[in-house]
Design a protein around this motif. Structure first.
Motif, PDB file in Angstrom:
ATOM      1  N   TYR A  95      40.781  30.411  46.453  1.00 30.66           N
ATOM      2  CA  TYR A  95      40.099  29.434  45.437  1.00 30.66           C
ATOM      3  C   TYR A  95      38.648  29.865  45.458  1.00 30.66           C
ATOM      4  O   TYR A  95      37.971  29.690  44.325  1.00 30.66           O
ATOM      5  CB  TYR A  95      40.586  28.067  45.704  1.00 30.66           C
ATOM      6  N   ALA A  96      38.106  30.058  46.728  1.00 35.36           N
ATOM      7  CA  ALA A  96      36.561  30.457  46.762  1.00 35.36           C
ATOM      8  C   ALA A  96      36.368  31.893  46.098  1.00 35.36           C
ATOM      9  O   ALA A  96      35.076  31.799  45.443  1.00 35.36           O
ATOM     10  CB  ALA A  96      36.224  30.326  48.202  1.00 35.36           C
ATOM     11  N   ALA A  97      37.242  32.712  46.030  1.00 38.50           N
ATOM     12  CA  ALA A  97      37.207  33.840  45.346  1.00 38.50           C
ATOM     13  C   ALA A  97      37.136  33.784  43.797  1.00 38.50           C
ATOM     14  O   ALA A  97      36.440  34.368  43.169  1.00 38.50           O
ATOM     15  CB  ALA A  97      38.144  34.966  45.713  1.00 38.50           C
ATOM     16  N   PHE A  98      37.978  32.848  43.357  1.00 37.06           N
ATOM     17  CA  PHE A  98      37.896  32.241  41.780  1.00 37.06           C
ATOM     18  C   PHE A  98      36.499  31.980  41.641  1.00 37.06           C
ATOM     19  O   PHE A  98      35.881  32.216  40.416  1.00 37.06           O
ATOM     20  CB  PHE A  98      39.080  31.389  41.692  1.00 37.06           C
ATOM     21  N   TRP A  99      35.872  30.949  42.378  1.00 36.12           N
ATOM     22  CA  TRP A  99      34.806  30.466  42.090  1.00 36.12           C
ATOM     23  C   TRP A  99      33.496  31.546  42.105  1.00 36.12           C
ATOM     24  O   TRP A  99      32.762  31.478  41.467  1.00 36.12           O
ATOM     25  CB  TRP A  99      34.236  29.162  42.692  1.00 36.12           C
ATOM     26  N   ASN A 100      33.711  32.487  43.163  1.00 36.32           N
ATOM     27  CA  ASN A 100      32.625  33.420  43.295  1.00 36.32           C
ATOM     28  C   ASN A 100      33.006  34.554  42.201  1.00 36.32           C
ATOM     29  O   ASN A 100      31.984  35.030  41.776  1.00 36.32           O
ATOM     30  CB  ASN A 100      33.181  34.201  44.258  1.00 36.32           C
ATOM     31  N   THR A 101      34.054  34.871  41.554  1.00 32.39           N
ATOM     32  CA  THR A 101      34.372  35.886  40.587  1.00 32.39           C
ATOM     33  C   THR A 101      34.705  35.326  39.052  1.00 32.39           C
ATOM     34  O   THR A 101      34.592  36.132  37.955  1.00 32.39           O
ATOM     35  CB  THR A 101      35.723  36.682  40.728  1.00 32.39           C
ATOM     36  N   GLY A 102      35.232  34.065  38.823  1.00 36.18           N
ATOM     37  CA  GLY A 102      35.663  33.762  37.662  1.00 36.18           C
ATOM     38  C   GLY A 102      37.074  34.145  37.268  1.00 36.18           C
ATOM     39  O   GLY A 102      37.639  34.088  36.271  1.00 36.18           O
ATOM     40  N   ASP A 103      37.574  34.910  38.286  1.00 33.69           N
ATOM     41  CA  ASP A 103      38.971  35.693  37.995  1.00 33.69           C
ATOM     42  C   ASP A 103      40.014  34.615  38.083  1.00 33.69           C
ATOM     43  O   ASP A 103      40.595  33.971  38.930  1.00 33.69           O
ATOM     44  CB  ASP A 103      39.350  36.709  39.066  1.00 33.69           C
ATOM     45  N   VAL A 104      40.615  34.411  36.661  1.00 29.63           N
ATOM     46  CA  VAL A 104      41.665  33.303  36.619  1.00 29.63           C
ATOM     47  C   VAL A 104      42.740  33.474  37.408  1.00 29.63           C
ATOM     48  O   VAL A 104      43.362  32.479  38.037  1.00 29.63           O
ATOM     49  CB  VAL A 104      42.033  33.074  35.131  1.00 29.63           C
ATOM     50  N   GLN A 105      43.064  34.753  37.460  1.00 28.78           N
ATOM     51  CA  GLN A 105      44.526  34.918  38.512  1.00 28.78           C
ATOM     52  C   GLN A 105      44.253  34.458  39.932  1.00 28.78           C
ATOM     53  O   GLN A 105      45.289  34.112  40.534  1.00 28.78           O
ATOM     54  CB  GLN A 105      44.686  36.380  38.561  1.00 28.78           C
ATOM     55  N   LEU A 106      43.097  34.562  40.396  1.00 26.59           N
ATOM     56  CA  LEU A 106      42.914  34.264  41.702  1.00 26.59           C
ATOM     57  C   LEU A 106      42.994  32.395  41.860  1.00 26.59           C
ATOM     58  O   LEU A 106      43.646  31.880  42.719  1.00 26.59           O
ATOM     59  CB  LEU A 106      41.473  34.317  42.442  1.00 26.59           C
ATOM     60  N   ALA A 107      42.582  31.768  40.736  1.00 29.30           N
ATOM     61  CA  ALA A 107      42.836  30.364  40.708  1.00 29.30           C
ATOM     62  C   ALA A 107      44.453  29.900  40.575  1.00 29.30           C
ATOM     63  O   ALA A 107      44.807  29.134  41.343  1.00 29.30           O
ATOM     64  CB  ALA A 107      42.202  29.804  39.589  1.00 29.30           C
ATOM     65  N   ARG A 108      44.974  30.846  39.742  1.00 24.24           N
ATOM     66  CA  ARG A 108      46.593  30.420  39.629  1.00 24.24           C
ATOM     67  C   ARG A 108      47.159  30.852  40.968  1.00 24.24           C
ATOM     68  O   ARG A 108      48.299  30.332  41.302  1.00 24.24           O
ATOM     69  CB  ARG A 108      47.043  31.408  38.477  1.00 24.24           C
ATOM     70  N   GLN A 109      46.672  32.123  41.695  1.00 26.55           N
ATOM     71  CA  GLN A 109      47.309  32.129  42.981  1.00 26.55           C
ATOM     72  C   GLN A 109      47.117  31.167  43.900  1.00 26.55           C
ATOM     73  O   GLN A 109      48.003  30.788  44.902  1.00 26.55           O
ATOM     74  CB  GLN A 109      46.899  33.447  43.626  1.00 26.55           C
TER      75      GLN A 109
END
Length: 183
Positions: free
Chosen positions: A59-73
């Motif tokens: 989830y932190a990586a999602f906020w760091n990158t904006g990568d939607v796949q990370l949020a979904r994981q």
């Protein structure tokens, strides 16, 4: 008993200090933000495999990158935001919308995990967000000013994903840095 508890705390602190090197060996998770400090209720050798830690780091990586796949994981399909801001949709779509909108204002946004505490089914995370306001936020046009604010999140983890989130951002500092309110 007191001495044993102190030794356990010391072991966790030492494990936290070496967390970066532990995480470096994990191939798929190597790009996820590593906490600068972590306190966890599990054996140090198992930190990198802990599903609670992995969900929080994704989830932190999602906020760091904006990568939607990370949020979904990271987020459960039944994800609930318990401190939902006005106008944001409930569920997984809420953070996706928030990230997309904020990245239009701060395209170089980064998120760093300053501290993480893991116990039971809860993960508490202290995040630091940085970037430059070069885009548009509401009616405000950025002029390249630095953005640097903090957030605190509390996650409830279920089946290796974030099922609930309570969060508090330093919006006063953020709004001052955006120029929305005077300092």
């Amino acid at each position: 008993m007191h001495n044993k508890k102190w030794q356990s705390t010391l072991m966790l602190a030492l494990a936290a200090a070496g967390f970066s090197s532990i995480c470096a060996g994990a191939s798929a998770e190597a790009s996820l933000p590593a906490p600068r400090h972590i306190a966890i209720d599990t054996a140090p050798a198992k930190i990198d495999a802990d599903p609670r830690v992995l969900a929080a780091r994704r989830y932190a990586a999602f906020w760091n990158t904006g990568d939607v796949q990370l949020a979904r994981q990271a987020l459960s399909p039944a994800f609930a935001d318990r401190t939902l801001p006005a106008g944001r949709p409930q569920g997984v779509d809420g953070p996706l919308q928030a990230s997309e909108g904020f990245r239009k204002a701060v395209p170089d946004l980064s998120a760093e995990v300053q501290d993480m505490t893991v116990a039971g089914d809860r993960v508490a995370v202290h995040l630091r967000f940085r970037g430059h306001f070069t885009g548009v936020f509401g009616r405000l046009q950025g002029k390249g000013q630095a953005i640097d604010f903090q957030a605190h999140d509390l996650y409830r983890i279920q089946d290796g994903r974030i099922a609930e989130n309570w969060h508090l951002e330093d919006n006063l500092t953020l709004m001052q840095q955006l120029g929305a309110i005077p300092q």
